[in-house]
Design an enzyme around this catalytic site. Structure first.
Site, PDB file in Angstrom:
ATOM      1  CB  CYS A   2      -1.104   0.215   1.274  1.00  0.00           C
ATOM      2  SG  CYS A   2      -2.087  -1.123   1.214  1.00  0.00           S
ATOM      3  NE  ARG A  27       4.525   1.446  -0.247  1.00  0.00           N
ATOM      4  CZ  ARG A  27       5.668   1.390   0.831  1.00  0.00           C
ATOM      5  NH1 ARG A  27       6.754   1.299   0.397  1.00  0.00           N
ATOM      6  NH2 ARG A  27       5.277   0.672   1.871  1.00  0.00           N
ATOM      7  CD1 TRP A  75      -0.114  -6.384  -3.167  1.00  0.00           C
ATOM      8  CD2 TRP A  75      -0.721  -6.930  -0.820  1.00  0.00           C
ATOM      9  NE1 TRP A  75       0.031  -7.496  -2.987  1.00  0.00           N
ATOM     10  CE2 TRP A  75      -0.151  -8.124  -1.619  1.00  0.00           C
ATOM     11  CE3 TRP A  75      -0.722  -6.936   0.492  1.00  0.00           C
ATOM     12  CZ2 TRP A  75       0.165  -9.246  -0.853  1.00  0.00           C
ATOM     13  CZ3 TRP A  75      -0.583  -8.395   1.161  1.00  0.00           C
ATOM     14  CH2 TRP A  75      -0.237  -9.277   0.349  1.00  0.00           C
ATOM     15  CG  ASN A 101       1.484   0.464   4.303  1.00  0.00           C
ATOM     16  OD1 ASN A 101       1.156  -0.624   4.129  1.00  0.00           O
ATOM     17  ND2 ASN A 101       2.721   1.160   4.040  1.00  0.00           N
ATOM     18  CD  GLU A 483      16.599 -13.636  -6.832  1.00  0.00           C
ATOM     19  OE1 GLU A 483      15.813 -14.445  -5.831  1.00  0.00           O
ATOM     20  OE2 GLU A 483      16.071 -12.712  -7.437  1.00  0.00           O
ATOM     21  CE  LYS A 487      13.473 -11.620  -9.559  1.00  0.00           C
ATOM     22  NZ  LYS A 487      14.010 -11.434  -8.155  1.00  0.00           N
ATOM     23  CD  GLU A 490       9.518 -12.169  -7.991  1.00  0.00           C
ATOM     24  OE1 GLU A 490       9.212 -11.997  -7.042  1.00  0.00           O
ATOM     25  OE2 GLU A 490      10.933 -11.971  -8.208  1.00  0.00           O
ATOM     26  CG  HIS A 506      16.364 -38.394  -3.177  1.00  0.00           C
ATOM     27  ND1 HIS A 506      16.868 -39.785  -2.896  1.00  0.00           N
ATOM     28  CD2 HIS A 506      17.575 -37.529  -3.414  1.00  0.00           C
ATOM     29  CE1 HIS A 506      18.114 -39.936  -2.845  1.00  0.00           C
ATOM     30  NE2 HIS A 506      18.605 -38.583  -3.344  1.00  0.00           N
ATOM     31  CE  LYS A 605      11.659  -3.141  -4.904  1.00  0.00           C
ATOM     32  NZ  LYS A 605      11.891  -4.580  -5.556  1.00  0.00           N
TER      33      LYS A 605
HETATM   34  C1  G6P Z   1       9.097  -8.888  -1.542  1.00  0.00           C
HETATM   35  C2  G6P Z   1       9.813  -8.443  -3.031  1.00  0.00           C
HETATM   36  C3  G6P Z   1      10.999  -9.188  -3.164  1.00  0.00           C
HETATM   37  C4  G6P Z   1      11.896  -8.889  -1.875  1.00  0.00           C
HETATM   38  C5  G6P Z   1      11.300  -9.307  -0.507  1.00  0.00           C
HETATM   39  C6  G6P Z   1      11.825  -8.825   0.599  1.00  0.00           C
HETATM   40  O1  G6P Z   1       8.657 -10.081  -1.763  1.00  0.00           O
HETATM   41  O2  G6P Z   1       9.118  -8.668  -4.186  1.00  0.00           O
HETATM   42  O3  G6P Z   1      11.859  -8.811  -4.055  1.00  0.00           O
HETATM   43  O4  G6P Z   1      13.042  -9.869  -1.949  1.00  0.00           O
HETATM   44  O5  G6P Z   1      10.027  -8.617  -0.676  1.00  0.00           O
HETATM   45  O6  G6P Z   1      11.956  -7.504   0.478  1.00  0.00           O
HETATM   46  P1  G6P Z   1      13.230  -6.661   1.158  1.00  0.00           P
HETATM   47  O7  G6P Z   1      12.769  -5.069   1.082  1.00  0.00           O
HETATM   48  O8  G6P Z   1      13.119  -7.134   2.575  1.00  0.00           O
HETATM   49  O9  G6P Z   1      14.530  -7.066   0.446  1.00  0.00           O
END
Ligand code: G6P
Length: 610
Positions: A2, A27, A75, A101, A483, A487, A490, A506, A605
């Site tokens: 938010c 956000r 959000w 928020n 990672e 990527k 998401e 396994h 985010k």
């Molecule tokens: C969200 C974002 C990710 C990030 C995670 C942790 O899920 O989309 O990209 O890695 O939060 O956020 P931070 O700000 O703590 O790195």
């Protein structure tokens, strides 16, 4: 999670709010709304969907003649995305409007008692109790009503509040959710994050926990939670405006991938002095401190947690101190074994992630020393840590992180080398040689972007129709595979999983069939033969295999359909170059699938709720 923006001053407010919200949409983007003062009444415009829907409704803001207002991009937590659940929320009699928020954890009890008082609710949100509490407590003193209200609330909240009796001022509150104040000659602002107001001012206050602020066009008064005045020191933001704009790219994610050489350079080079020695300005760990640690916890969420997974390999290898990597949301509730012989490394781009912050507090309570790696200066995690290392990635706007991940990773190398140096576990010369290689990483990343991008765009065209993908790797390749897989899923919505290559047999190998996409990370020399055997196993079952390896491993061509070659690099720094084509694969595949790359569905985010 938010976004909030508010303004009071000389300018027409609605276009400013829309502009600010457009920079906060990362956000949350389930709905958007604004509340403005117009001739003694509060006018609310809000709508489900992207900000553009709201903007079209009010002619880009021109249809609202007002110079004071608050805005919100949502959000959804409590209640589905809908017009009714959108913020701002108005109190029943129309005296107050709020944007919120966070989460009000005790909203059910408050709502029940307000309903018993005869209040009718228009939404399913937790937030609507706030404006109705304000209306209940208001007896002519705005600040007192705000204090009485926040005294009742439990949970996390950043709030913007307007009251119909005040044409010249509004209130904002920060409690466990980020909020900054922007100061300018033409008026004053509040916002969840700096990019919202960067084109209007660079002078800001970071609000502290529990602080309440009253803003007029020419005055800002800050109070603590007992309404005692607080003297704030204004800070100057040095970010360039372009850093928060797309600057010719179609997507922030693409721009941020391309910015990595610069971000890495800015993060690494100030930490290595002219004599080739490490200088970690925000860290004050002595040799005795480090020798005293029985274990290190790396705690984070999402991609930052994946940085921690690489960090475990690096720090253990260099310091021989056991490292545990924990998801912050798990750490905080599992009675972790932490005492004053524990170092906790907290990783967070935003510095505000609720679970990460709570894990930090849990660790601190139990006696751990907190060293954090943070991208946002003055954020809660930075403020509450004993030692802080800032990544200089600049603002990251795309929901899926790229440059923050890369710069966090570079910090892991620096921390490991710093500790190994203090412990005298490695010869000075060896450390210098490694640092000389680390300083080359930004250039290598640039080279990787240039050389692999065309091939990855082709691969994205070829494979954009897949429904499943499996990422394999061993050792640090496995950590990067985690990672890489995140990527892809998401931003493209392709179901994707990462496995330690040896673990596939396994269970998960049962899912491999003719045409299944497998991406094998095989840069790690020590285990490459083992990974190649695992590649052969999936190949034998019909998988289409993309292998990522360094240019000296041409042997893998025999067992793969495609090979992405990376320049030869010291194994320690392999993850930094390996992740880059993986970020690009996620991005270009999502683009081919027509996904809204910067705003993937259901994500946000900055995750400031549990
Ligand atoms: C969200 C974002 C990710 C990030 C995670 C942790 O899920 O989309 O990209 O890695 O939060 O956020 P931070 O700000 O703590 O790195």
């Amino acid at each position: 999670m938010c976004g909030i923006v508010g303004y009071v001053g000389k300018e027409q407010v609605a276009p400013i709010l829309l502009d600010g919200l457009s920079r906060l949409e990362y956000r949350g983007y389930d709905s958007a709304g604004i509340a403005c003062m117009e001739n003694g009444t509060i006018r609310v415009n809000k709508a489900k969907g992207r900000l553009q829907v709201l903007s079209d409704m009010i002619d880009g803001g021109n249809a609202v003649a007002s110079t004071l207002g608050i805005g919100h991009t949502r959000w959804a937590t409590h209640g589905k995305p809908s017009d009714e659940n959108s913020h701002p929320h108005m109190s029943q009699k129309g005296k107050f409007a709020i944007v919120h928020n966070g989460i009000i954890e005790n909203y059910s009890e408050i709502k029940a008692s307000l309903i018993a008082d005869g209040v009718q609710f228009a939404s399913e949100t937790d937030s609507e109790v706030i404006c109705n509490l304000l209306e209940k407590f208001y007896e002519g003193d705005l600040l007192k009503a705000v204090k009485k209200t926040v005294d009742v609330l439990e949970g996390s909240y950043a709030l913007g509040i307007i009251c119909h009796e005040y044409e010249d001022r509004f209130i904002a509150v920060r409690h466990a959710s980020p909020l900054i104040v922007g100061l300018s000659d033409k008026g004053n602002f509040v916002a969840s994050d700096i990019p919202a107001i960067l084109s209007y001012t660079r002078k800001i206050y970071h609000l502290g926990e529990g602080e309440i602020v009253e803003l007029t066009g020419d005055k800002v008064r800050v109070f603590n939670s007992d309404l005692e005045p607080v003297i704030k020191q204004a800070e100057e933001i040095t970010w360039d405006v372009k850093s928060a704009e797309k600057d010719g790219y179609d997507y922030f994610m693409e721009k941020e991938i391309m910015e990595q050489p610069r971000a890495l350079h800015d993060t690494i080079s100030p930490r290595i002095d002219d004599h080739g020695e490490i200088v970690l300005d925000g860290v004050h760990l002595t040799r005795e401190d480090i020798e005293g640690y029985r274990r290190i916890y790396i705690t984070a969420c999402g991609s930052a947690y994946h940085v921690g997974m690489v960090g475990k390999y690096i720090i253990e290898k260099m310091t021989r101190i056991p490292v545990e990597v924990d998801l912050a949301s798990e750490f905080r509730y599992r009675d972790p074994i932490v005492d004053d012989k524990t170092l906790m490394i907290i990783i967070s781009q935003s510095g505000e992630t609720a679970d990460t912050l709570a894990a930090l507090r849990e660790g601190k309570k139990r006696g751990a020393r907190i060293l954090s790696i943070v991208n946002v200066v003055g954020s809660s995690i930075a403020n509450e840590s004993d030692d802080v290392l800032y990544t200089w990635a600049g603002p990251e706007i795309a929901v899926a992180t790229t440059k923050a991940y890369s710069t966090q990773l570079s910090m892991m190398y620096l921390i490991a080398l710093y500790m190994a140096d203090k412990l005298e576990l490695m010869a000075k010369e060896e450390i210098r040689t490694l640092l000389a290689s680390l300083i080359q990483v930004p250039e290598l990343v640039e080279q990787v972007i240039e050389t692999t991008r065309p091939q990855i765009m082709e691969l994205a065209k070829q494979y954009h129709g897949v429904e499943h993908a499996y990422y394999l790797g061993r050792n640090v390749d496995y950590a990067v595979a985690m990672e890489a897989s995140l990527k892809l899923k998401e931003v493209s919505y392709v179901h994707s999983e990462a496995y330690a290559a040896g673990e596939l047999k396994h269970g998960t190998i049962s899912l491999i069939e003719e045409g299944t996409l497998v991406v094998a990370l095989a840069g790690c020399h020590r285990v490459i033969e083992k990974t190649v055997s695992n590649i052969q196993e999936v190949k034998a079952r019909g998988a289409k295999v993309i292998v990522v390896t360094t240019e000296d491993n041409t042997g893998v061509e025999k067992v793969s359909d495609h090979v992405i070659y990376l320049p030869k690099v010291k194994e320690l720094f392999l993850p930094s170059v390996e992740v880059v084509p993986m970020q690009m694969l996620g991005f270009y595949l999502a683009k081919e699938r027509g996904c809204d790359v910067d705003k993937p569905r259901n994500l946000a985010k900055s995750v400031t709720v549990e």
